[in-house]
Design an enzyme around this catalytic site. Structure first.
Site, PDB file in Angstrom:
ATOM      1  N   LEU A 128      40.595  31.436 -14.613  1.00 58.64           N
ATOM      2  CA  LEU A 128      39.685  31.230 -13.489  1.00 58.64           C
ATOM      3  C   LEU A 128      40.316  30.305 -12.448  1.00 58.64           C
ATOM      4  CD1 LEU A 128      36.889  31.742 -12.241  1.00 58.64           C
ATOM      5  CD2 LEU A 128      36.110  29.669 -13.409  1.00 58.64           C
ATOM      6  N   TYR A 129      41.063  29.295 -12.910  1.00 59.64           N
ATOM      7  CA  TYR A 129      41.738  28.401 -11.959  1.00 59.64           C
ATOM      8  C   TYR A 129      42.569  29.210 -10.973  1.00 59.64           C
ATOM      9  CZ  TYR A 129      45.433  25.312 -10.243  1.00 59.64           C
ATOM     10  OH  TYR A 129      46.333  24.650  -9.446  1.00 59.64           O
ATOM     11  N   ALA A 130      43.414  30.112 -11.489  1.00 62.40           N
ATOM     12  CA  ALA A 130      44.254  30.928 -10.611  1.00 62.40           C
ATOM     13  C   ALA A 130      43.408  31.813  -9.711  1.00 62.40           C
ATOM     14  CB  ALA A 130      45.204  31.778 -11.453  1.00 62.40           C
ATOM     15  N   THR A 155      40.439  31.187  -8.511  1.00 61.43           N
ATOM     16  CA  THR A 155      39.853  30.414  -7.408  1.00 61.43           C
ATOM     17  C   THR A 155      40.896  30.108  -6.339  1.00 61.43           C
ATOM     18  OG1 THR A 155      40.225  28.275  -8.514  1.00 61.43           O
ATOM     19  CG2 THR A 155      38.099  29.374  -8.885  1.00 61.43           C
ATOM     20  N   LYS A 156      42.136  29.851  -6.753  1.00 62.15           N
ATOM     21  CA  LYS A 156      43.174  29.550  -5.756  1.00 62.15           C
ATOM     22  C   LYS A 156      43.566  30.804  -4.975  1.00 62.15           C
ATOM     23  CE  LYS A 156      44.407  25.812  -5.467  1.00 62.15           C
ATOM     24  NZ  LYS A 156      43.763  24.711  -4.710  1.00 62.15           N
TER      25      LYS A 156
END
Length: 340
Positions: free
Chosen positions: A156-158, A160-161
């Site tokens: 999810l981090y990737a 969002t970026k």
């Protein structure tokens, strides 16, 4: 120039703000100083910036607020006429996104939307923002190129970026807001976050405790010293993105646009095996690590490798610091700061 640096209590934001103050810019920092990791380290960074400002004539002001607070963001922009915005605030961490996904939605999506809209309304000259090499996800073509598709994030981090990059393009297209996204590759150095591998490995080796070595130390990372990152960030900020006159809608280039939009990789372009990185820490500390070998973790990728040809050609970016030298500098800082 007057520059807004969001996330200036964080690792990279602190170093960027410090460099801008040193060169004579007026800097406004914006950070909520949350407790994702020990706030004492963040407060120490802020104290360092306050001290610099006092010695150099007050070229720095700090706003303690959350980017999800739209009124606080709008007030910051209305009170200051920014020539440049450098957006480095975010919820970081690949593995933490498996545990607390909503913090990424708030910080990385809502917070970024507030910065975009405020930048548009205030007619900021250029928005430069942090993306990540994690957007390459399932892509195994090396070296990673900004001109390749990035449609398969693995955390999810990737995601969002990557969403930040798409949001930025929409604002560049609709409102002619110049935006530049920088995909960071494994940044390390003094003042690094304590949850990052370099800090954890150094602490445990000094204390004689085991370190967890994922993928048996066989994966590679494009480790990039923080001073080299800062140089690239400021060079990018100083050159507002412009439309690509050769952009072809029939064969769209993901890194450019017919709008004032740009994406760059920013790394060392020299991958290092994790086992060799650990060996550099052992050499700098003067002690061998006790290693607990583990498999690759969910969400991790086996290798990263930055193609920085565009950043070099367009902005003269040339990383200078080797892993051996960068680790040595970090260990020296760590011993001094923590009294280790």
């Amino acid at each position: 120039m007057k520059v807004l640096v969001t996330g200036n209590a964080g690792f990279i934001g602190f170093h960027v703000a410090q460099r801008l103050i040193e060169r004579g810019d007026d800097v406004v920092g914006f950070d909520c100083v949350n407790d994702y990791y020990d706030p004492a380290l963040k407060e120490a960074r802020l104290a360092r910036l306050d001290d610099m400002s006092g010695r150099q004539g007050g070229r720095y002001r700090f706003i303690r607020a959350d980017l999800t607070d739209r009124a606080a963001v709008d007030g910051c922009f209305s009170d200051h006429g920014f020539d440049r915005v450098i957006h480095l605030a975010a919820q970081p961490g690949v593995r933490y996104s498996l545990e607390n996904p909503y913090s990424y939605v708030a910080s990385n999506l809502v917070g970024f939307a507030n910065v975009l809209e405020a930048s548009r309304q205030a007619k900021a000259g250029h928005l430069t923002y942090a993306s990540t090499s994690s957007v390459y996800g399932a892509n195994t073509r090396m070296p990673y190129s900004e001109h390749d598709p990035v449609d398969h994030p693995l955390q999810l981090y990737a995601a969002t970026k990557r969403a930040n990059e798409l949001m930025a393009h929409s604002y560049s297209h609709l409102f002619s807001l110049p935006t530049t996204g920088l995909r960071f590759f494994t940044v390390y150095g003094p003042w690094v976050r304590p949850d990052m591998a370099l800090a954890r490995f150094t602490r445990n080796i000094i204390e004689g405790r085991p370190i967890q070595v994922f993928n048996n130390g066989n994966h590679t990372r494009d480790f990039t010293y923080v001073d080299d990152i800062v140089e690239g960030v400021i060079r990018a900020s100083d050159k507002p993105a412009a439309p690509n006159p050769d952009w072809d809608a029939a064969k769209p280039d993901p890194a450019t646009s017919n709008a004032p939009f740009r994406i760059y990789n920013i790394g060392n372009s020299s991958p290092v095996r994790l086992g060799d990185y650990i060996a550099a820490i052992e050499d700098a500390v003067g002690r061998k690590a006790i290693k607990e070998m583990l498999p690759l973790q969910p969400g991790d990728v086996a290798d990263t490798f930055a193609d920085v040809g565009d950043l070099a050609a367009d902005l003269g970016y040339r990383p200078q610091v080797s892993v051996q030298e960068g680790v040595r500098r970090f260990v020296g800082w760590y011993r001094e700061f923590y009294g280790a």
